[in-house]
Design a protein around this motif. Structure first.
Motif, PDB file in Angstrom:
ATOM      1  N   LEU A 104       8.751   6.980 -10.261  1.00  0.00           N
ATOM      2  CA  LEU A 104       7.779   7.165  -9.188  1.00  0.00           C
ATOM      3  C   LEU A 104       6.515   7.774  -9.784  1.00  0.00           C
ATOM      4  O   LEU A 104       6.600   8.629 -10.669  1.00  0.00           O
ATOM      5  N   SER A 105       5.364   7.354  -9.289  1.00  0.00           N
ATOM      6  CA  SER A 105       4.125   7.953  -9.767  1.00  0.00           C
ATOM      7  C   SER A 105       3.958   9.369  -9.223  1.00  0.00           C
ATOM      8  O   SER A 105       3.216  10.171  -9.779  1.00  0.00           O
ATOM      9  N   ASP A 106       4.709   9.684  -8.150  1.00  0.00           N
ATOM     10  CA  ASP A 106       4.647  11.015  -7.544  1.00  0.00           C
ATOM     11  C   ASP A 106       6.005  11.322  -6.919  1.00  0.00           C
ATOM     12  O   ASP A 106       6.443  10.615  -6.005  1.00  0.00           O
ATOM     13  N   MET A 107       6.682  12.352  -7.384  1.00  0.00           N
ATOM     14  CA  MET A 107       8.009  12.697  -6.863  1.00  0.00           C
ATOM     15  C   MET A 107       7.974  13.099  -5.394  1.00  0.00           C
ATOM     16  O   MET A 107       9.019  13.129  -4.738  1.00  0.00           O
ATOM     17  N   ASN A 108       6.804  13.364  -4.851  1.00  0.00           N
ATOM     18  CA  ASN A 108       6.696  13.629  -3.414  1.00  0.00           C
ATOM     19  C   ASN A 108       7.072  12.398  -2.597  1.00  0.00           C
ATOM     20  O   ASN A 108       7.308  12.504  -1.389  1.00  0.00           O
ATOM     21  N   ASP A 109       7.122  11.219  -3.236  1.00  0.00           N
ATOM     22  CA  ASP A 109       7.476   9.964  -2.565  1.00  0.00           C
ATOM     23  C   ASP A 109       8.977   9.667  -2.634  1.00  0.00           C
ATOM     24  O   ASP A 109       9.424   8.607  -2.200  1.00  0.00           O
ATOM     25  N   PHE A 110       9.753  10.594  -3.165  1.00  0.00           N
ATOM     26  CA  PHE A 110      11.191  10.407  -3.374  1.00  0.00           C
ATOM     27  C   PHE A 110      11.916  10.022  -2.082  1.00  0.00           C
ATOM     28  O   PHE A 110      12.686   9.060  -2.058  1.00  0.00           O
ATOM     29  N   ASP A 153       0.807  -1.219   0.000  1.00  0.00           N
ATOM     30  CA  ASP A 153       0.000   0.000   0.000  1.00  0.00           C
ATOM     31  C   ASP A 153       0.839   1.268   0.000  1.00  0.00           C
ATOM     32  O   ASP A 153       0.392   2.316  -0.444  1.00  0.00           O
ATOM     33  N   THR A 154       2.068   1.189   0.512  1.00  0.00           N
ATOM     34  CA  THR A 154       2.907   2.380   0.610  1.00  0.00           C
ATOM     35  C   THR A 154       4.069   2.301  -0.372  1.00  0.00           C
ATOM     36  O   THR A 154       4.397   1.231  -0.885  1.00  0.00           O
ATOM     37  N   VAL A 155       4.692   3.433  -0.587  1.00  0.00           N
ATOM     38  CA  VAL A 155       5.877   3.475  -1.445  1.00  0.00           C
ATOM     39  C   VAL A 155       6.980   2.599  -0.846  1.00  0.00           C
ATOM     40  O   VAL A 155       7.654   1.863  -1.564  1.00  0.00           O
ATOM     41  N   ALA A 156       7.145   2.657   0.464  1.00  0.00           N
ATOM     42  CA  ALA A 156       8.171   1.839   1.117  1.00  0.00           C
ATOM     43  C   ALA A 156       7.895   0.357   0.904  1.00  0.00           C
ATOM     44  O   ALA A 156       8.808  -0.400   0.560  1.00  0.00           O
ATOM     45  N   ASP A 157       6.655  -0.074   1.097  1.00  0.00           N
ATOM     46  CA  ASP A 157       6.300  -1.484   0.893  1.00  0.00           C
ATOM     47  C   ASP A 157       6.547  -1.910  -0.543  1.00  0.00           C
ATOM     48  O   ASP A 157       7.113  -2.974  -0.801  1.00  0.00           O
ATOM     49  N   GLU A 202       9.461  11.072 -12.471  1.00  0.00           N
ATOM     50  CA  GLU A 202       8.036  10.839 -12.256  1.00  0.00           C
ATOM     51  C   GLU A 202       7.404  10.397 -13.565  1.00  0.00           C
ATOM     52  O   GLU A 202       7.711  10.951 -14.624  1.00  0.00           O
ATOM     53  N   ALA A 203       6.540   9.390 -13.471  1.00  0.00           N
ATOM     54  CA  ALA A 203       5.865   8.874 -14.661  1.00  0.00           C
ATOM     55  C   ALA A 203       4.519   8.275 -14.270  1.00  0.00           C
ATOM     56  O   ALA A 203       4.337   7.823 -13.139  1.00  0.00           O
ATOM     57  N   ARG A 204       3.623   8.270 -15.209  1.00  0.00           N
ATOM     58  CA  ARG A 204       2.368   7.563 -15.030  1.00  0.00           C
ATOM     59  C   ARG A 204       2.669   6.087 -15.239  1.00  0.00           C
ATOM     60  O   ARG A 204       3.134   5.687 -16.305  1.00  0.00           O
ATOM     61  N   LEU A 205       2.432   5.278 -14.212  1.00  0.00           N
ATOM     62  CA  LEU A 205       2.763   3.857 -14.290  1.00  0.00           C
ATOM     63  C   LEU A 205       1.577   3.064 -14.840  1.00  0.00           C
ATOM     64  O   LEU A 205       0.489   3.604 -15.037  1.00  0.00           O
ATOM     65  N   ALA A 206       1.791   1.782 -15.098  1.00  0.00           N
ATOM     66  CA  ALA A 206       0.820   0.946 -15.814  1.00  0.00           C
ATOM     67  C   ALA A 206      -0.532   0.821 -15.112  1.00  0.00           C
ATOM     68  O   ALA A 206      -1.553   0.654 -15.770  1.00  0.00           O
ATOM     69  N   ARG A 207      -0.524   0.860 -13.771  1.00  0.00           N
ATOM     70  CA  ARG A 207      -1.780   0.780 -13.007  1.00  0.00           C
ATOM     71  C   ARG A 207      -1.795   1.898 -11.969  1.00  0.00           C
ATOM     72  O   ARG A 207      -0.757   2.279 -11.449  1.00  0.00           O
ATOM     73  N   ASP A 208      -2.970   2.374 -11.646  1.00  0.00           N
ATOM     74  CA  ASP A 208      -3.106   3.470 -10.680  1.00  0.00           C
ATOM     75  C   ASP A 208      -2.572   3.114  -9.298  1.00  0.00           C
ATOM     76  O   ASP A 208      -2.168   4.003  -8.548  1.00  0.00           O
ATOM     77  N   THR A 209      -2.557   1.839  -8.942  1.00  0.00           N
ATOM     78  CA  THR A 209      -2.096   1.421  -7.615  1.00  0.00           C
ATOM     79  C   THR A 209      -0.573   1.364  -7.506  1.00  0.00           C
ATOM     80  O   THR A 209      -0.044   1.286  -6.403  1.00  0.00           O
ATOM     81  N   LEU A 210       0.128   1.411  -8.626  1.00  0.00           N
ATOM     82  CA  LEU A 210       1.589   1.341  -8.611  1.00  0.00           C
ATOM     83  C   LEU A 210       2.188   2.690  -8.259  1.00  0.00           C
ATOM     84  O   LEU A 210       1.760   3.726  -8.758  1.00  0.00           O
TER      85      LEU A 210
END
Length: 117
Positions: free
Chosen positions: A65-71, A31-35, A94-102
């Motif tokens: 990353l889907s959001d650079m705030n997660d850097f 669920d998290t960027v770390a996970d 930052e890029a739009r990844l294949a699925r919204d959950t990624l």
């Protein structure tokens, strides 16, 4: 000679050529960027082993990353994973990844052990 490992119609998980292993992009569960980063790096390690390489032989890593705030959250995991003194050349964007959950995808190029060439 080019060696393709775990090849499907669309892509190979590993392509080896002239002592270098090119891994397809890896994503992780969680669920998290770390996970997701931890899971992604476990997958990278498994593919590196299959290619006859390891994380201390990584030449380059490209991280999306889907959001650079997660850097910072991603880097906290990455910094613990990379062997001291063995940091590869790396880019992160930052890029739009294949699925919204990624939230993260990592692409690795690594040298192979002499025995696996």
């Amino acid at each position: 000679m080019i060696e393709r490992i775990e090849t499907g119609q669309r892509m190979s998980k590993i392509v080896k050529h002239n002592g270098v292993a090119y891994l397809c992009g890896q994503v992780g569960d969680g669920d998290t960027v770390a996970d997701q980063t931890k899971d992604c790096l476990l997958r990278v390690e498994a593919l590196l082993a299959k290619a006859g390489s390891s994380r201390d032989q990584i030449l380059q890593a490209i991280i999306w990353l889907s959001d650079m705030n997660d850097f910072d959250e991603m880097n906290a995991v990455w910094d613990k994973w990379v062997p001291k003194g063995q940091a590869p050349a790396r880019a992160c964007g930052e890029a739009r990844l294949a699925r919204d959950t990624l939230k993260v995808e990592i692409i690795v190029t690594a040298a192979c052990s002499k025995d696996s060439l």
